[in-house]
Design a protein around this motif. Structure first.
Motif, PDB file in Angstrom:
ATOM      1  N   GLN A  25       0.819  -1.204   0.000  1.00 53.66           N
ATOM      2  CA  GLN A  25       0.000   0.000   0.000  1.00 53.66           C
ATOM      3  C   GLN A  25       0.859   1.263   0.000  1.00 53.66           C
ATOM      4  N   LYS A  26       1.999   1.227   0.660  1.00 57.94           N
ATOM      5  CA  LYS A  26       2.912   2.367   0.624  1.00 57.94           C
ATOM      6  C   LYS A  26       3.395   2.624  -0.794  1.00 57.94           C
ATOM      7  N   PHE A  27       3.729   1.549  -1.496  1.00 59.16           N
ATOM      8  CA  PHE A  27       4.176   1.707  -2.875  1.00 59.16           C
ATOM      9  C   PHE A  27       3.041   2.247  -3.747  1.00 59.16           C
ATOM     10  N   THR A  28       1.804   1.825  -3.474  1.00 61.73           N
ATOM     11  CA  THR A  28       0.661   2.309  -4.246  1.00 61.73           C
ATOM     12  C   THR A  28       0.506   3.813  -4.079  1.00 61.73           C
ATOM     13  N   LYS A  29       0.722   4.300  -2.857  1.00 67.57           N
ATOM     14  CA  LYS A  29       0.641   5.742  -2.604  1.00 67.57           C
ATOM     15  C   LYS A  29       1.706   6.492  -3.412  1.00 67.57           C
ATOM     16  N   LEU A  30       2.921   5.976  -3.417  1.00 65.29           N
ATOM     17  CA  LEU A  30       3.989   6.618  -4.170  1.00 65.29           C
ATOM     18  C   LEU A  30       3.732   6.560  -5.675  1.00 65.29           C
ATOM     19  N   GLN A  31       3.245   5.430  -6.124  1.00 59.58           N
ATOM     20  CA  GLN A  31       3.017   5.268  -7.553  1.00 59.58           C
ATOM     21  C   GLN A  31       1.940   6.216  -8.059  1.00 59.58           C
ATOM     22  N   LYS A  32       0.991   6.527  -7.193  1.00 59.01           N
ATOM     23  CA  LYS A  32      -0.063   7.468  -7.572  1.00 59.01           C
ATOM     24  C   LYS A  32       0.532   8.838  -7.906  1.00 59.01           C
ATOM     25  N   SER A  85       9.147  -2.802  -6.040  1.00 60.85           N
ATOM     26  CA  SER A  85       8.477  -2.652  -4.748  1.00 60.85           C
ATOM     27  C   SER A  85       7.031  -3.141  -4.785  1.00 60.85           C
ATOM     28  N   GLY A  86       6.352  -2.947  -5.912  1.00 58.33           N
ATOM     29  CA  GLY A  86       4.964  -3.375  -5.996  1.00 58.33           C
ATOM     30  C   GLY A  86       4.816  -4.850  -6.272  1.00 58.33           C
ATOM     31  N   CYS A  87       5.799  -5.449  -6.971  1.00 58.94           N
ATOM     32  CA  CYS A  87       5.701  -6.867  -7.333  1.00 58.94           C
ATOM     33  C   CYS A  87       6.243  -7.790  -6.252  1.00 58.94           C
ATOM     34  N   LEU A  88       7.223  -7.320  -5.482  1.00 56.87           N
ATOM     35  CA  LEU A  88       7.872  -8.192  -4.507  1.00 56.87           C
ATOM     36  C   LEU A  88       6.911  -8.781  -3.482  1.00 56.87           C
ATOM     37  N   PRO A  89       6.013  -7.990  -2.856  1.00 57.76           N
ATOM     38  CA  PRO A  89       5.076  -8.605  -1.906  1.00 57.76           C
ATOM     39  C   PRO A  89       4.212  -9.684  -2.542  1.00 57.76           C
ATOM     40  N   LEU A  90       3.782  -9.463  -3.791  1.00 55.22           N
ATOM     41  CA  LEU A  90       2.963 -10.467  -4.472  1.00 55.22           C
ATOM     42  C   LEU A  90       3.762 -11.734  -4.746  1.00 55.22           C
ATOM     43  N   LEU A  91       5.026 -11.570  -5.151  1.00 58.73           N
ATOM     44  CA  LEU A  91       5.860 -12.736  -5.424  1.00 58.73           C
ATOM     45  C   LEU A  91       6.103 -13.555  -4.162  1.00 58.73           C
ATOM     46  N   ILE A  92       6.229 -12.870  -3.031  1.00 59.84           N
ATOM     47  CA  ILE A  92       6.429 -13.575  -1.763  1.00 59.84           C
ATOM     48  C   ILE A  92       5.162 -14.312  -1.353  1.00 59.84           C
ATOM     49  N   TYR A 129     -11.494  -6.117  -5.215  1.00 64.78           N
ATOM     50  CA  TYR A 129     -10.916  -5.399  -6.351  1.00 64.78           C
ATOM     51  C   TYR A 129     -11.282  -3.918  -6.325  1.00 64.78           C
ATOM     52  N   LYS A 130     -12.541  -3.615  -6.022  1.00 66.31           N
ATOM     53  CA  LYS A 130     -12.978  -2.225  -6.012  1.00 66.31           C
ATOM     54  C   LYS A 130     -12.258  -1.416  -4.935  1.00 66.31           C
ATOM     55  N   VAL A 131     -12.105  -2.004  -3.761  1.00 71.70           N
ATOM     56  CA  VAL A 131     -11.463  -1.287  -2.655  1.00 71.70           C
ATOM     57  C   VAL A 131      -9.975  -1.086  -2.918  1.00 71.70           C
ATOM     58  N   THR A 132      -9.299  -2.116  -3.373  1.00 73.93           N
ATOM     59  CA  THR A 132      -7.852  -2.013  -3.580  1.00 73.93           C
ATOM     60  C   THR A 132      -7.513  -1.098  -4.746  1.00 73.93           C
ATOM     61  N   GLN A 133      -8.360  -1.029  -5.761  1.00 80.03           N
ATOM     62  CA  GLN A 133      -8.084  -0.177  -6.908  1.00 80.03           C
ATOM     63  C   GLN A 133      -8.526   1.265  -6.689  1.00 80.03           C
ATOM     64  N   LYS A 134      -9.271   1.493  -5.634  1.00 79.97           N
ATOM     65  CA  LYS A 134      -9.717   2.855  -5.333  1.00 79.97           C
ATOM     66  C   LYS A 134      -8.531   3.776  -5.109  1.00 79.97           C
ATOM     67  N   ASN A 135      -7.510   3.262  -4.412  1.00 79.01           N
ATOM     68  CA  ASN A 135      -6.318   4.067  -4.118  1.00 79.01           C
ATOM     69  C   ASN A 135      -5.132   3.683  -4.998  1.00 79.01           C
ATOM     70  N   ALA A 136      -5.439   2.976  -6.090  1.00 81.33           N
ATOM     71  CA  ALA A 136      -4.352   2.579  -6.987  1.00 81.33           C
ATOM     72  C   ALA A 136      -3.867   3.780  -7.778  1.00 81.33           C
ATOM     73  N   ALA A 137      -2.757   3.568  -8.462  1.00 79.86           N
ATOM     74  CA  ALA A 137      -2.166   4.663  -9.237  1.00 79.86           C
ATOM     75  C   ALA A 137      -3.138   5.136 -10.304  1.00 79.86           C
ATOM     76  N   GLN A 138      -3.286   6.460 -10.422  1.00 79.80           N
ATOM     77  CA  GLN A 138      -4.169   7.031 -11.418  1.00 79.80           C
ATOM     78  C   GLN A 138      -3.519   6.911 -12.796  1.00 79.80           C
ATOM     79  N   LEU A 141       6.034  10.343   2.749  1.00 83.73           N
ATOM     80  CA  LEU A 141       6.816   9.212   2.255  1.00 83.73           C
ATOM     81  C   LEU A 141       7.821   9.660   1.203  1.00 83.73           C
ATOM     82  N   ILE A 142       7.374  10.570   0.331  1.00 81.13           N
ATOM     83  CA  ILE A 142       8.262  11.045  -0.727  1.00 81.13           C
ATOM     84  C   ILE A 142       9.456  11.779  -0.140  1.00 81.13           C
ATOM     85  N   GLU A 143       9.209  12.643   0.860  1.00 77.56           N
ATOM     86  CA  GLU A 143      10.312  13.383   1.492  1.00 77.56           C
ATOM     87  C   GLU A 143      11.300  12.437   2.167  1.00 77.56           C
TER      88      GLU A 143
END
Length: 460
Positions: free
Chosen positions: A62-69, A111-118, A263-272, A337-339
């Protein structure tokens, strides 16, 4: 406690399956303390525990999703800039500019793929544990063994069990009547309505019939769910009217709805995404997947045992709730997070510069050492050759002096001859002196070169 794996597990799934099996076994034993012997409830609690253990990976994702947005608009510009360019230079430039954006925000493309791969091996191992509970939960296996052991001691039991496997279309490979684990595998796959069929097949064996009459009801109760469902059965049975479909149809329907909700909840805050990408074939495919995956969940849960459907419903529900909890209460601020990531990136860059300076300093230090040592060797060799040359000259002068004394005692003619001979000898001595100097210089040059070469080789 011994984890008795009935179905062979190998490769990367084996350690995960054993670990998850321990968790499920102790959850079941914990419920036994309160008189609750139910595999369905064990699966629900087991799914909750596993999702809680995976929370750090969920948080990281989720942290990576915030940055990717925040990064996505810049990444879209780069993609648009190099759209249609497939030459090597353009591809290198695109890769470099993309990496520069990730460096700017202190993120990594992995960063976004590693948690899924694990999570993948964990999820596959989890499915294996759910699909074969007696292999990992010893109290459940002990109940099945009460029926399996009399069957193994019955004459002709192998042929009877093979007929049962074929008639009930059970998915069993390499069945062996002498292996108690294989027999329990078959018994676990028998539906709640199949015990009467098994009892009729072993009607000639009183011990098997008595065991089925005694423990079959306990197994059915252990695998039961509210509404009369059983985790070993498929949720719906066609041909039995309304009650063959309801309430079992609720399991696949809930599986599809919870998947869609997740899917709806997780994609709500996904990268635009940019408008171009959203309207492209890729964007259309992603939208289609949001609907096809829940429909696939419905289909699989209709055909698979109810226990798998229970796991899918519980997993999607807990995963979504945890995602909402992290998003609401963890206070993940994208700007903050960016700072922080920028500061980390700056520190890493400073360390790289410091290391580069040290390497340059070491390189210069080695060069100067080689030069100083070469000069020292040159001075010592030169001094040694000069001393040798002076010593040779002194000896030659002494020899010339002796010759002169002897020539004075002889007649004048021999004196003249000896003087001439001495002069010739002096000329030879002079030539020998020049040769000694030349040889000394060559020796000096070779020794310096060899010593410097030796130092260079050692430093390398």
């Amino acid at each position: 406690m011994d984890i008795l794996v009935l179905t062979q597990q190998g490769g990367i799934l084996k350690p995960f399956a054993i670990l998850l099996g321990y968790i499920m076994n102790y959850i079941y034993r914990f419920l036994e303390i309160f008189g609750i012997e139910n595999v369905g409830l064990t699966i629900v609690l087991f799914t909750l525990v596993v999702n809680l253990l995976l929370m750090p990976l969920t948080f990281r994702q989720q942290k990576f999703t915030k940055l990717q947005k925040v990064m996505q608009p810049e990444l879209n510009k780069i993609q648009k800039k190099y759209a249609g360019k497939r030459d090597e230079k353009s591809m290198r430039m695109q890769q470099a500019e993309t990496q520069a954006v990730y460096d700017k925000y202190g993120a990594s493309p992995a960063s976004g793929c590693l948690p899924l791969l694990i999570q993948f091996p964990i999820l596959f191992a989890l499915y294996r544990v759910i699909y074969n509970v007696p292999a990992y939960v010893k109290p459940v296996k002990d109940v099945y063994l009460k029926i399996a052991e009399p069957i193994m001691n019955t004459s002709g039991a192998g042929d009877i069990m093979n007929d049962i496997i074929s008639s009930m279309n059970l998915k069993v490979t390499d069945f062996d009547i002498t292996n108690s684990n294989k027999v329990v595998d078959v018994l676990y796959l028998i539906k709640s309505t199949g015990w009467d069929t098994l009892k009729d097949a072993f009607s000639s064996s009183a011990s098997v019939v008595d065991a089925i009459n005694t423990y079959a009801s306990q197994i059915v109760h252990m695998n039961s769910l509210p509404g009369g469902l059983n985790i070993a059965d498929t949720p719906t049975t066609l041909g039995n009217g309304f009650w063959g479909i309801f309430p079992g149809i609720l399991i696949p329907l809930l599986a599809g709805l919870t998947q869609f909700w997740s899917y709806k909840v997780t994609q709500k805050n996904a990268a635009q995404q940019s408008e171009e990408i959203a309207n492209s074939s890729m964007g259309s495919s992603m939208k289609m997947m949001n609907y096809t995956m829940p429909l696939m969940s419905v289909f699989f849960c209709i055909t698979l045992p109810t226990g798998i459907g229970v796991y899918w419903v519980a997993s999607a529900t807990f995963r979504t709730i945890i995602y909402i909890f992290i998003d609401k209460f963890s206070h993940i601020d994208a700007e903050e997070l960016i700072e922080k990531n920028k500061e980390k990136a700056a520190e890493k860059a400073a360390k790289r510069q410091e290391q580069q300076k040290q390497l340059e300093s070491y390189a210069q230090m080695r060069t100067s050492k080689i030069s100083d040592r070469a000069k020292t060797v040159s001075y010592l060799d030169s001094k040694e050759s000069t001393a040798g040359q002076n010593k040779g000259s002194a000896a030659q002068n002494k020899k010339s002096g002796s010759s002169s004394s002897r020539s004075n005692n002889n007649n004048n003619s021999r004196k003249n001859n000896n003087s001439n001979h001495s002069s010739a000898g002096g000329g030879t001595s002079s030539g020998s002196g020049k040769k000694t100097v030349t040889d000394s210089k060559q020796k000096n040059k070779k020794s310096i070169s060899g010593y410097a070469h030796m130092i260079n080789k050692r430093d390398e």
